[in-house]
Motif scaffolding. Structure first.
Motif, PDB file in Angstrom:
ATOM      1  N   ILE A  73      47.044 -14.331  -8.386  1.00 16.67           N
ATOM      2  CA  ILE A  73      46.506 -13.148  -7.715  1.00 16.67           C
ATOM      3  C   ILE A  73      46.806 -13.236  -6.219  1.00 16.67           C
ATOM      4  O   ILE A  73      46.558 -14.265  -5.603  1.00 16.67           O
ATOM      5  CB  ILE A  73      44.976 -13.034  -7.928  1.00 16.67           C
ATOM      6  N   PRO A  74      47.355 -12.153  -5.607  1.00 17.59           N
ATOM      7  CA  PRO A  74      47.633 -12.178  -4.163  1.00 17.59           C
ATOM      8  C   PRO A  74      46.385 -12.516  -3.361  1.00 17.59           C
ATOM      9  O   PRO A  74      45.266 -12.156  -3.746  1.00 17.59           O
ATOM     10  CB  PRO A  74      48.101 -10.736  -3.886  1.00 17.59           C
ATOM     11  N   GLU A  75      46.561 -13.207  -2.235  1.00 15.34           N
ATOM     12  CA  GLU A  75      45.434 -13.694  -1.452  1.00 15.34           C
ATOM     13  C   GLU A  75      44.535 -12.570  -0.963  1.00 15.34           C
ATOM     14  O   GLU A  75      43.315 -12.697  -0.975  1.00 15.34           O
ATOM     15  CB  GLU A  75      45.955 -14.496  -0.249  1.00 15.34           C
ATOM     16  N   ASN A  76      45.132 -11.444  -0.532  1.00 14.93           N
ATOM     17  CA  ASN A  76      44.301 -10.361  -0.012  1.00 14.93           C
ATOM     18  C   ASN A  76      43.432  -9.747  -1.103  1.00 14.93           C
ATOM     19  O   ASN A  76      42.300  -9.324  -0.853  1.00 14.93           O
ATOM     20  CB  ASN A  76      45.172  -9.287   0.646  1.00 14.93           C
ATOM     21  N   ILE A  77      43.941  -9.721  -2.351  1.00 18.28           N
ATOM     22  CA  ILE A  77      43.133  -9.223  -3.465  1.00 18.28           C
ATOM     23  C   ILE A  77      42.025 -10.220  -3.783  1.00 18.28           C
ATOM     24  O   ILE A  77      40.875  -9.838  -4.039  1.00 18.28           O
ATOM     25  CB  ILE A  77      44.004  -8.997  -4.729  1.00 18.28           C
ATOM     26  N   MET A  78      42.345 -11.504  -3.727  1.00 17.58           N
ATOM     27  CA  MET A  78      41.356 -12.537  -4.003  1.00 17.58           C
ATOM     28  C   MET A  78      40.235 -12.489  -2.974  1.00 17.58           C
ATOM     29  O   MET A  78      39.053 -12.671  -3.300  1.00 17.58           O
ATOM     30  CB  MET A  78      42.044 -13.913  -3.966  1.00 17.58           C
ATOM     31  N   ASP A  79      40.591 -12.221  -1.729  1.00 20.65           N
ATOM     32  CA  ASP A  79      39.585 -12.102  -0.671  1.00 20.65           C
ATOM     33  C   ASP A  79      38.592 -10.995  -0.982  1.00 20.65           C
ATOM     34  O   ASP A  79      37.387 -11.140  -0.793  1.00 20.65           O
ATOM     35  CB  ASP A  79      40.264 -11.810   0.676  1.00 20.65           C
ATOM     36  N   GLN A  80      39.099  -9.869  -1.473  1.00 19.43           N
ATOM     37  CA  GLN A  80      38.225  -8.738  -1.769  1.00 19.43           C
ATOM     38  C   GLN A  80      37.323  -9.016  -2.972  1.00 19.43           C
ATOM     39  O   GLN A  80      36.174  -8.574  -3.014  1.00 19.43           O
ATOM     40  CB  GLN A  80      39.065  -7.475  -2.008  1.00 19.43           C
ATOM     41  N   ILE A  81      37.834  -9.787  -3.932  1.00 14.99           N
ATOM     42  CA  ILE A  81      37.023 -10.159  -5.089  1.00 14.99           C
ATOM     43  C   ILE A  81      35.847 -11.029  -4.656  1.00 14.99           C
ATOM     44  O   ILE A  81      34.754 -10.964  -5.231  1.00 14.99           O
ATOM     45  CB  ILE A  81      37.890 -10.901  -6.136  1.00 14.99           C
ATOM     46  N   ARG A  82      36.048 -11.814  -3.613  1.00 12.95           N
ATOM     47  CA  ARG A  82      35.010 -12.745  -3.169  1.00 12.95           C
ATOM     48  C   ARG A  82      33.929 -12.084  -2.306  1.00 12.95           C
ATOM     49  O   ARG A  82      32.976 -12.733  -1.898  1.00 12.95           O
ATOM     50  CB  ARG A  82      35.667 -13.894  -2.403  1.00 12.95           C
ATOM     51  N   LEU A  83      34.070 -10.783  -2.026  1.00 11.10           N
ATOM     52  CA  LEU A  83      33.014 -10.042  -1.340  1.00 11.10           C
ATOM     53  C   LEU A  83      31.966  -9.621  -2.368  1.00 11.10           C
ATOM     54  O   LEU A  83      32.271  -8.905  -3.322  1.00 11.10           O
ATOM     55  CB  LEU A  83      33.578  -8.803  -0.642  1.00 11.10           C
ATOM     56  N   VAL A  84      30.733 -10.060  -2.182  1.00 14.10           N
ATOM     57  CA  VAL A  84      29.673  -9.816  -3.168  1.00 14.10           C
ATOM     58  C   VAL A  84      28.473  -9.149  -2.505  1.00 14.10           C
ATOM     59  O   VAL A  84      28.003  -9.585  -1.452  1.00 14.10           O
ATOM     60  CB  VAL A  84      29.232 -11.138  -3.841  1.00 14.10           C
ATOM     61  N   SER A  85      27.987  -8.070  -3.130  1.00 10.87           N
ATOM     62  CA  SER A  85      26.764  -7.399  -2.677  1.00 10.87           C
ATOM     63  C   SER A  85      25.636  -7.748  -3.636  1.00 10.87           C
ATOM     64  O   SER A  85      25.864  -7.948  -4.835  1.00 10.87           O
ATOM     65  CB  SER A  85      26.965  -5.879  -2.651  1.00 10.87           C
ATOM     66  N   THR A  86      24.424  -7.824  -3.105  1.00 13.29           N
ATOM     67  CA  THR A  86      23.260  -8.152  -3.932  1.00 13.29           C
ATOM     68  C   THR A  86      22.249  -7.015  -3.867  1.00 13.29           C
ATOM     69  O   THR A  86      21.824  -6.625  -2.778  1.00 13.29           O
ATOM     70  CB  THR A  86      22.592  -9.453  -3.460  1.00 13.29           C
ATOM     71  N   TYR A  87      21.898  -6.486  -5.035  1.00 14.14           N
ATOM     72  CA  TYR A  87      20.907  -5.416  -5.140  1.00 14.14           C
ATOM     73  C   TYR A  87      19.791  -5.864  -6.084  1.00 14.14           C
ATOM     74  O   TYR A  87      20.041  -6.106  -7.265  1.00 14.14           O
ATOM     75  CB  TYR A  87      21.547  -4.130  -5.676  1.00 14.14           C
ATOM     76  N   LYS A  88      18.582  -5.998  -5.557  1.00 12.27           N
ATOM     77  CA  LYS A  88      17.416  -6.416  -6.348  1.00 12.27           C
ATOM     78  C   LYS A  88      17.710  -7.685  -7.141  1.00 12.27           C
ATOM     79  O   LYS A  88      17.389  -7.796  -8.326  1.00 12.27           O
ATOM     80  CB  LYS A  88      16.974  -5.294  -7.279  1.00 12.27           C
ATOM     81  N   GLY A  89      18.371  -8.632  -6.477  1.00 16.68           N
ATOM     82  CA  GLY A  89      18.664  -9.921  -7.086  1.00 16.68           C
ATOM     83  C   GLY A  89      19.906  -9.964  -7.943  1.00 16.68           C
ATOM     84  O   GLY A  89      20.281 -11.024  -8.446  1.00 16.68           O
ATOM     85  N   VAL A  90      20.561  -8.815  -8.146  1.00 16.11           N
ATOM     86  CA  VAL A  90      21.766  -8.759  -8.987  1.00 16.11           C
ATOM     87  C   VAL A  90      23.006  -8.800  -8.095  1.00 16.11           C
ATOM     88  O   VAL A  90      23.156  -7.979  -7.179  1.00 16.11           O
ATOM     89  CB  VAL A  90      21.781  -7.489  -9.848  1.00 16.11           C
ATOM     90  N   HIS A  91      23.905  -9.769  -8.346  1.00 17.94           N
ATOM     91  CA  HIS A  91      25.132  -9.919  -7.568  1.00 17.94           C
ATOM     92  C   HIS A  91      26.263  -9.113  -8.210  1.00 17.94           C
ATOM     93  O   HIS A  91      26.511  -9.253  -9.420  1.00 17.94           O
ATOM     94  CB  HIS A  91      25.539 -11.394  -7.489  1.00 17.94           C
ATOM     95  N   VAL A  92      26.930  -8.283  -7.433  1.00 21.60           N
ATOM     96  CA  VAL A  92      28.035  -7.471  -7.955  1.00 21.60           C
ATOM     97  C   VAL A  92      29.211  -7.523  -6.984  1.00 21.60           C
ATOM     98  O   VAL A  92      29.014  -7.656  -5.771  1.00 21.60           O
ATOM     99  CB  VAL A  92      27.603  -6.001  -8.158  1.00 21.60           C
ATOM    100  N   PRO A  93      30.460  -7.435  -7.500  1.00 19.92           N
ATOM    101  CA  PRO A  93      31.625  -7.373  -6.610  1.00 19.92           C
ATOM    102  C   PRO A  93      31.564  -6.103  -5.767  1.00 19.92           C
ATOM    103  O   PRO A  93      31.517  -4.993  -6.313  1.00 19.92           O
ATOM    104  CB  PRO A  93      32.809  -7.342  -7.587  1.00 19.92           C
TER     105      PRO A  93
END
Length: 286
Positions: free
Chosen positions: A119-139
Motif C-alpha cells: 500500500i502506498p505510504e500516503n494511503i497508509m498514513d490516511q488509514i492510520r487516522l482514527v476518530s473516536t465517537y462514544k468509545g468507538v474507534h473508526v477510520p
C-alpha cells in the motif's frame, strides 16, 4: 557626467526588463550575490513568501495535518483539540501505530503486514487516522463527514499560522462547513490575542459581512465581474455620503445591489429554452 551615467544605467535596466519574463521578479533572474541591496531585497521577498500557505477548501490535502500528527509535540495536541472542539460529538482524533489497525487476513498463509507493504505510504498514513465517537474507534477518512474531514485538514494550517505568525490564504472557507464554524475560525484570527498571524479568505456567506460585530469596513473586499473585466474594491471605499455608515446594515445594502459584486443569473432563459424544445418535440411527435 553623473547625469549621463544615470541615463546609461536607466537604459541598461530598461533593456534588461524588456527581455525578462513578466512572470519573474528581476531579483530572481539577476545574480544577486554581486548586488548587496538587491540580494537583501530578494531575501525579504523569499522570507515573506515562505510564510504564506494557500489552500482551497474544495481540495484541501490531509497530508499537512498527518505530518503534524506524526510528531508528538505541542502542536499535535493543539491540532487534536481544535478538531475535537469543532466536532462536539468526537471524543478523540489520533494518528495510531500500525499494531492498532485491525486487518483481515486474506486467503492462504500470507500475513496481513505483508499486504500492507504494497500500500502506498500516503494511503497508509490516511488509514492510520482514527476518530473516536462514544468509545468507538473508526477510520476517519472512511466514516467522518466531508465537513469533519475538512476541519481536520485545515486544523494544522490554522494552528501553525497562529503559532508561527504565518499568512493563511483560504479559497471558499465556508465550503461544506457549518456557518458557526466559519465564524469561529475567522474569530481566531480577528482577535486581539492574535498579534502576528493573518488569514485572507473568500466566502459566499454574506452573513460574514456583519462588520459591526466581526470586521472593520476596510477588512471586507468585493469582487465584481462584468463583460469588461473583474474589479476588486473595499467596503471602505463607500462613504457616509453614499449611505454606508458604521451603523448601516451592510448585508441589506448588498442584497439590494447597492454595493455591486452581485451575480445576475439569467437561468430563466435556460428554462424557457428547455420548455420550448420539449414543446417542439411534442409537436414533431404529433
Amino acid at each position: 557626467t553623473i547625469s549621463e551615467i544615470y541615463e546609461c544605467i536607466d537604459e541598461a535596466v530598461q533593456t534588461m526588463m524588456s527581455v525578462v519574463s513578466k512572470n519573474n521578479l528581476l531579483c530572481y533572474v539577476v545574480d544577486t550575490s554581486k548586488f548587496e541591496h538587491v540580494n537583501e531585497m530578494k531575501q525579504i521577498l523569499v522570507g515573506f513568501a515562505e510564510k504564506i500557505d494557500v489552500i482551497n477548501m474544495n481540495n484541501i490535502p490531509m497530508q499537512h495535518t498527518i505530518e503534524l500528527m506524526k510528531n508528538k509535540n505541542q502542536l499535535q495536541q493543539k491540532v487534536v483539540e481544535f478538531i475535537k472542539n469543532a466536532d462536539l460529538y468526537m471524543d478523540n482524533f489520533e494518528y495510531v501505530d500500525m499494531d492498532k489497525i485491525q486487518l483481515k487476513t486474506g486467503e492462504g498463509d500470507e500475513k496481513p503486514d505483508e499486504k500492507v507493504l504494497d500500500i502506498p505510504e500516503n494511503i497508509m498514513d490516511q488509514i492510520r487516522l482514527v476518530s473516536t465517537y462514544k468509545g468507538v474507534h473508526v477510520p476517519s477518512m472512511m466514516f467522518d463527514s466531508t465537513g469533519t474531514k475538512k476541519i481536520a485538514a485545515i486544523a494544522s494550517y490554522v494552528i501553525e499560522a497562529l503559532e508561527q505568525g504565518r499568512i493563511l490564504v483560504v479559497d471558499e472557507l465556508d465550503s461544506s462547513i457549518h456557518f458557526k464554524l466559519t465564524r469561529a475560525i475567522v474569530a481566531m484570527f480577528n482577535n486581539e490575542l492574535n498579534t502576528s498571524a493573518q488569514m485572507i479568505f473568500t466566502v459566499h456567506d454574506i452573513n460574514l459581512m456583519d462588520c459591526k460585530r466581526m470586521f472593520r469596513k476596510e477588512q471586507i473586499w468585493f469582487v465584481h465581474k462584468d463583460e469588461e473585466g473583474v474589479y476588486v474594491y473595499s467596503l471602505a471605499d463607500f462613504t457616509a455620503q453614499q449611505g454606508v455608515r458604521d451603523t448601516t446594515d451592510v448585508m441589506e445594502k448588498y442584497r439590494k445591489g447597492a454595493l455591486g459584486a452581485l451575480p445576475d443569473p439569467e437561468l430563466i432563459n435556460s428554462l424557457l429554452s428547455i420548455k420550448g424544445n420539449v414543446k417542439g418535440d411534442d409537436a414533431d411527435a404529433k
